[in-house]
Design an enzyme around this catalytic site. Structure first.
Site, PDB file in Angstrom:
ATOM      1  N   ASP A 116      25.046  16.691  34.249  1.00 21.06           N
ATOM      2  CA  ASP A 116      26.102  16.853  35.259  1.00 21.06           C
ATOM      3  C   ASP A 116      27.090  17.947  34.903  1.00 21.06           C
ATOM      4  OD1 ASP A 116      25.264  14.956  37.131  1.00 21.06           O
ATOM      5  OD2 ASP A 116      26.187  13.316  36.000  1.00 21.06           O
ATOM      6  N   ASP A 174      18.416  14.916  41.360  1.00 25.19           N
ATOM      7  CA  ASP A 174      19.716  15.594  41.414  1.00 25.19           C
ATOM      8  C   ASP A 174      19.774  16.769  40.431  1.00 25.19           C
ATOM      9  OD1 ASP A 174      19.511  12.767  41.644  1.00 25.19           O
ATOM     10  OD2 ASP A 174      21.673  12.523  41.767  1.00 25.19           O
TER      11      ASP A 174
HETATM   12  N1  GLY Z   1      24.294  12.805  41.341  1.00 28.92           N
HETATM   13  C1  GLY Z   1      24.643  11.497  41.703  1.00 28.92           C
HETATM   14  C2  GLY Z   1      24.631  11.259  43.170  1.00 28.92           C
HETATM   15  O1  GLY Z   1      24.129  12.035  43.938  1.00 28.92           O
HETATM   16  O2  GLY Z   1      25.147  10.236  43.567  1.00 28.92           O
END
Ligand code: GLY
Length: 406
Positions: A116, A174
């Protein structure tokens, strides 16, 4: 509050009138007029209300604001929204606030335990550098790219997403979003290894994350010793086999980025297949704002409407606009994205001035099965909405800032 909003609307009207008088392009569509005034008003109010480093993330069921601290995966979105708001409106105060909220995230450059870091730094510092060309933003971006790349395991061919919980070597769809950061860093810091990592991650993900219909699993867990797939699961979808709406958007966005950076036609085909899955989905509502998981009715057996996810719609709109610039006939993607943007800009989704704790969009879903952030504003819904609006204006050749100066 009313007076301030009227002033913002007056400025917007002046801009739009200048536009109508001085250009050969079509005038901006009506739905955009109200939108730009609200964006200016809400972002300025939010910047004045919240403290840099504790950014607005969502709204709790009791109406209080959930804040994102320096280790929260969403912490880069609010500064990024301020940068996009500045780009969209030319409001200099938004640029000054964007700088403050970006620099408050300096310590994020030391984070090593999550993919992230890509969202956190590229959406804040990345936009700051792209817009200002100020080299002071580069050291944080350099550190973050190094830490993101260090999470790549060449034996498996993917970047590890998370370090928490019971997973062996989890990779989430993601994670495709953070490849853009690595492609950019490869050029900026003259490190072609970063681009190789991004391309390898995308190729491995294409092999293991997708089903025959081009929908994607949320999490693929790998064996770190052998590199083999242990399990294909979900974390935020309704079931392991479901199509979690935002995840489909992340994949679409990611493969579009990979094609733009590599010109590898397999990546373009993948992006177009994902786009077709989304755009032709029989469960896509008329206003093109998906429910939080396309398969929620299968899992629950209940036909009544599930909560919509405006964040998924915003990611999809932004990705489709980007994809439209990469193909010969991108009109179908622009048209679809425009429909989404019209819906998001309607009273059903876009907050009125002073409402919604100064977030822009209502009605997103964070993690339904964890009972977390259901039918709430989300900082990343606003970020991708603003990004999509900027892309839309650029494709339609509408420059509100320039016209306001002339
Ligand atoms: N990356 C976490 C979400 O999309 O909730």
């Amino acid at each position: 509050m009313k007076k301030a909003f009227c002033l913002a609307m007056l400025a917007t009207t002046l801009v739009l009138n200048c536009y109508a008088g001085k250009t050969q392009h079509d005038p901006p569509p009506g739905w955009l007029k109200k939108t730009t005034g609200i964006i200016t008003f809400q972002l300025n109010k939010a910047a004045a209300t919240y403290k840099p480093g504790l950014n607005p993330r969502s709204v709790n069921p009791n109406g209080t604001v959930r804040l994102a601290g320096l280790t929260d995966w969403t912490t880069g979105f609010f500064p990024g929204s301020l940068w996009y708001g500045y780009e969209l409106t030319g409001d200099k105060n938004l640029a000054a606030e964007a700088k403050k909220f970006t620099l408050a995230l300096d310590s994020v450059r030391h984070i090593t335990n999550t993919h992230d870091v890509g969202f956190m730094l590229y959406c804040s510092y990345g936009n700051a550098y792209r817009i200002t060309h100020d080299k002071n933003y580069l050291p944080a971006l350099q550190d973050g790219a190094k830490h993101l790349a260090a999470r790549f395991n060449p034996k498996i061919g993917v970047i590890r997403s998370w370090d928490f919980s019971w997973w062996h070597y989890p990779v989430i769809i993601d994670n495709m979003m953070n490849l853009e950061y690595l492609y950019w860093a490869a050029g900026e810091f003259k490190n072609p290894g970063y681009a190789n990592i991004a391309t390898t991650h995308a190729a491995t993900t294409m092999k293991n994350h997708f089903r025959k219909d081009y929908s994607s699993y949320h999490v693929v867990d790998y064996d770190p010793e052998t590199g083999k797939v242990i399990a294909k699961r979900t974390h935020q979808g309704v079931t392991d086999e479901s199509a979690w709406a935002r995840g489909q958007g992340w994949g679409l966005y990611g493969y579009t980025i990979c094609y733009k950076n590599t010109k590898n036609l397999h990546f373009l085909a993948q992006a177009e297949h994902i786009a077709a899955f989304i755009m032709n989905h029989p469960r896509m509502p008329k206003d093109k704002i998906p429910v939080w998981d396309f398969d929620v009715h299968n899992a629950t057996g209940v036909e009544e409407p599930a909560p919509r996810d405006a964040s998924a719609a915003a990611v999809i709109a932004s990705a489709l606009l980007d994809l439209s610039t990469q193909v010969k006939d991108g009109k179908k993607y622009v048209d679809y994205a425009e429909d989404i943007l019209k819906s998001l800009s309607s009273d059903a989704y876009l907050a009125g001035p002073g409402e919604n704790q100064y977030f822009l969009l209502k009605h997103s879903v964070g993690a339904f099965l964890y009972n977390s952030e259901i039918d709430t504003p989300l900082d990343y819904a606003d970020y991708y909405y603003l990004e999509a609006l900027n892309r839309y204006l650029s494709i339609k050749k509408i420059d509100l800032k320039e016209l306001s100066k002339s």
